[in-house]
Scaffold this motif. Structure first.
Motif, PDB file in Angstrom:
ATOM      1  N   GLN A   1      22.976  75.387  78.242  1.00  0.00           N
ATOM      2  CA  GLN A   1      22.974  74.347  78.925  1.00  0.00           C
ATOM      3  C   GLN A   1      23.062  73.249  78.200  1.00  0.00           C
ATOM      4  OE1 GLN A   1      23.661  74.546  82.347  1.00  0.00           O
ATOM      5  NE2 GLN A   1      23.627  72.345  82.678  1.00  0.00           N
ATOM      6  N   VAL A   2      23.960  72.350  78.053  1.00  0.00           N
ATOM      7  CA  VAL A   2      24.193  71.126  77.277  1.00  0.00           C
ATOM      8  C   VAL A   2      23.350  70.005  77.951  1.00  0.00           C
ATOM      9  CG1 VAL A   2      25.428  69.505  76.098  1.00  0.00           C
ATOM     10  CG2 VAL A   2      25.956  71.990  75.979  1.00  0.00           C
ATOM     11  N   GLN A   3      22.500  69.282  77.215  1.00  0.00           N
ATOM     12  CA  GLN A   3      21.704  68.187  78.099  1.00  0.00           C
ATOM     13  C   GLN A   3      22.135  66.861  77.301  1.00  0.00           C
ATOM     14  OE1 GLN A   3      17.645  69.414  78.487  1.00  0.00           O
ATOM     15  NE2 GLN A   3      17.877  69.359  80.930  1.00  0.00           N
ATOM     16  N   LEU A   4      22.294  65.773  77.893  1.00  0.00           N
ATOM     17  CA  LEU A   4      22.570  64.396  77.544  1.00  0.00           C
ATOM     18  C   LEU A   4      21.419  63.669  78.070  1.00  0.00           C
ATOM     19  CD1 LEU A   4      25.438  65.878  77.275  1.00  0.00           C
ATOM     20  CD2 LEU A   4      25.968  63.494  77.153  1.00  0.00           C
ATOM     21  N   VAL A   5      20.516  63.023  76.811  1.00  0.00           N
ATOM     22  CA  VAL A   5      19.298  62.259  77.569  1.00  0.00           C
ATOM     23  C   VAL A   5      19.591  60.804  77.151  1.00  0.00           C
ATOM     24  CG1 VAL A   5      16.887  61.805  77.451  1.00  0.00           C
ATOM     25  CG2 VAL A   5      17.974  64.402  77.285  1.00  0.00           C
ATOM     26  N   GLU A   6      19.576  59.955  78.252  1.00  0.00           N
ATOM     27  CA  GLU A   6      19.703  58.616  78.049  1.00  0.00           C
ATOM     28  C   GLU A   6      18.527  57.933  78.398  1.00  0.00           C
ATOM     29  OE1 GLU A   6      23.730  59.603  80.879  1.00  0.00           O
ATOM     30  OE2 GLU A   6      21.579  59.596  81.368  1.00  0.00           O
ATOM     31  N   SER A   7      18.559  56.648  77.557  1.00  0.00           N
ATOM     32  CA  SER A   7      17.393  55.788  77.819  1.00  0.00           C
ATOM     33  C   SER A   7      17.904  54.264  77.607  1.00  0.00           C
ATOM     34  CB  SER A   7      16.328  56.127  77.025  1.00  0.00           C
ATOM     35  OG  SER A   7      16.744  55.917  75.549  1.00  0.00           O
ATOM     36  N   GLY A   8      17.002  53.448  78.053  1.00  0.00           N
ATOM     37  CA  GLY A   8      17.304  51.924  77.686  1.00  0.00           C
ATOM     38  C   GLY A   8      17.636  51.271  78.801  1.00  0.00           C
ATOM     39  N   GLY A   9      18.075  51.429  79.896  1.00  0.00           N
ATOM     40  CA  GLY A   9      18.348  50.897  81.006  1.00  0.00           C
ATOM     41  C   GLY A   9      17.204  49.773  81.654  1.00  0.00           C
ATOM     42  N   GLY A  10      17.575  49.003  82.799  1.00  0.00           N
ATOM     43  CA  GLY A  10      16.604  48.116  83.228  1.00  0.00           C
ATOM     44  C   GLY A  10      16.968  47.109  83.868  1.00  0.00           C
ATOM     45  N   LEU A  11      16.182  46.013  84.090  1.00  0.00           N
ATOM     46  CA  LEU A  11      16.441  44.878  84.762  1.00  0.00           C
ATOM     47  C   LEU A  11      16.591  43.826  83.636  1.00  0.00           C
ATOM     48  CD1 LEU A  11      16.997  43.103  87.130  1.00  0.00           C
ATOM     49  CD2 LEU A  11      14.495  43.012  87.374  1.00  0.00           C
ATOM     50  N   VAL A  12      17.621  42.879  83.620  1.00  0.00           N
ATOM     51  CA  VAL A  12      17.795  41.842  82.867  1.00  0.00           C
ATOM     52  C   VAL A  12      18.474  40.566  83.398  1.00  0.00           C
ATOM     53  CG1 VAL A  12      19.937  42.471  81.735  1.00  0.00           C
ATOM     54  CG2 VAL A  12      18.491  41.083  80.426  1.00  0.00           C
ATOM     55  N   GLN A  13      18.122  39.434  82.847  1.00  0.00           N
ATOM     56  CA  GLN A  13      18.693  38.316  83.436  1.00  0.00           C
ATOM     57  C   GLN A  13      20.112  38.265  83.013  1.00  0.00           C
ATOM     58  OE1 GLN A  13      16.309  34.786  82.948  1.00  0.00           O
ATOM     59  NE2 GLN A  13      15.463  35.038  84.958  1.00  0.00           N
ATOM     60  N   ALA A  14      21.184  37.616  83.578  1.00  0.00           N
ATOM     61  CA  ALA A  14      22.380  37.239  83.204  1.00  0.00           C
ATOM     62  C   ALA A  14      22.259  36.321  81.799  1.00  0.00           C
ATOM     63  CB  ALA A  14      23.125  36.326  84.039  1.00  0.00           C
ATOM     64  N   GLY A  15      23.222  36.925  80.757  1.00  0.00           N
ATOM     65  CA  GLY A  15      23.189  36.397  79.697  1.00  0.00           C
ATOM     66  C   GLY A  15      22.195  37.138  78.485  1.00  0.00           C
ATOM     67  N   GLY A  16      21.407  37.938  79.299  1.00  0.00           N
ATOM     68  CA  GLY A  16      20.568  38.782  78.185  1.00  0.00           C
ATOM     69  C   GLY A  16      21.367  40.166  77.535  1.00  0.00           C
ATOM     70  N   SER A  17      20.605  40.786  76.872  1.00  0.00           N
ATOM     71  CA  SER A  17      21.055  41.971  76.348  1.00  0.00           C
ATOM     72  C   SER A  17      20.245  43.377  76.584  1.00  0.00           C
ATOM     73  CB  SER A  17      20.927  41.954  74.910  1.00  0.00           C
ATOM     74  OG  SER A  17      21.704  40.883  74.461  1.00  0.00           O
ATOM     75  N   LEU A  18      20.757  44.348  76.453  1.00  0.00           N
ATOM     76  CA  LEU A  18      19.990  45.692  76.748  1.00  0.00           C
ATOM     77  C   LEU A  18      20.775  46.440  75.729  1.00  0.00           C
ATOM     78  CD1 LEU A  18      19.774  46.294  80.421  1.00  0.00           C
ATOM     79  CD2 LEU A  18      17.861  46.096  78.973  1.00  0.00           C
ATOM     80  N   ARG A  19      20.025  47.463  75.379  1.00  0.00           N
ATOM     81  CA  ARG A  19      20.773  48.542  74.396  1.00  0.00           C
ATOM     82  C   ARG A  19      20.350  50.067  75.125  1.00  0.00           C
ATOM     83  NH1 ARG A  19      19.436  50.189  68.088  1.00  0.00           N
ATOM     84  NH2 ARG A  19      17.537  50.898  68.937  1.00  0.00           N
ATOM     85  N   LEU A  20      21.688  50.855  75.082  1.00  0.00           N
ATOM     86  CA  LEU A  20      21.283  52.060  75.973  1.00  0.00           C
ATOM     87  C   LEU A  20      21.416  53.141  74.746  1.00  0.00           C
ATOM     88  CD1 LEU A  20      23.539  51.976  78.912  1.00  0.00           C
ATOM     89  CD2 LEU A  20      21.259  51.224  78.954  1.00  0.00           C
ATOM     90  N   SER A  21      20.666  54.184  74.763  1.00  0.00           N
ATOM     91  CA  SER A  21      20.763  55.300  73.812  1.00  0.00           C
ATOM     92  C   SER A  21      21.123  56.761  74.659  1.00  0.00           C
ATOM     93  CB  SER A  21      19.594  55.384  72.900  1.00  0.00           C
ATOM     94  OG  SER A  21      18.674  55.842  73.561  1.00  0.00           O
ATOM     95  N   CYS A  22      21.627  57.573  73.916  1.00  0.00           N
ATOM     96  CA  CYS A  22      21.830  58.990  74.526  1.00  0.00           C
ATOM     97  C   CYS A  22      21.770  60.047  73.319  1.00  0.00           C
ATOM     98  CB  CYS A  22      23.306  58.651  75.023  1.00  0.00           C
ATOM     99  SG  CYS A  22      23.919  60.598  75.721  1.00  0.00           S
TER     100      CYS A  22
END
Length: 115
Positions: A1-22
């Motif tokens: 079974q292949v698993q992909l694990v994501e992280s980095g989501g959340g709540l941010v204001q417009a104009g802001g930044s986030l970084r997701l990883s997998c």
């Protein structure tokens, strides 16, 4: 079974930044085109960005110039850097791994951009 694990989501204001990883198994990662898709409520899942195992990238028009996808094969990880976020970027973001042998997808991470 292949698993992909994501992280980095959340709540941010417009104009802001986030970084997701997998991350996934190195055996799968090095042969995969890695991608990020998103699905907003009551909308279809759409491609956001992807990167081949040779580094070629592709972006949806709506995120060009704001999002950057990159990978590190040694870490078996792909990132999605999201800048200048807009409320319309709000969605569940899914990581995917596409190979000649199969397609795999993570469980998703929520990104919410407030106005």
């Amino acid at each position: 079974q292949v698993q992909l694990v994501e992280s980095g989501g959340g709540l941010v204001q417009a104009g802001g930044s986030l970084r997701l990883s997998c991350t996934t198994s190195p055996r799968i990662f090095v042969i995969s085109t890695m991608g990020w898709y998103r699905q907003a409520p009551e909308k279809q899942r759409t491609l956001v960005a992807r990167i081949t195992n040779t580094g070629t990238t592709d972006y949806a028009d709506s995120v060009k110039g704001r999002y950057t996808i990159y990978r590190d094969d040694a870490k078996a990880t792909v990132w999605l850097q999201m800048d200048n976020l807009k409320p319309e970027d709000t969605a569940v973001y899914y990581c995917s791994a596409e190979t000649a042998y199969g397609y795999y997808r993570g469980q998703g991470t929520q990104v919410t951009v407030s106005s």
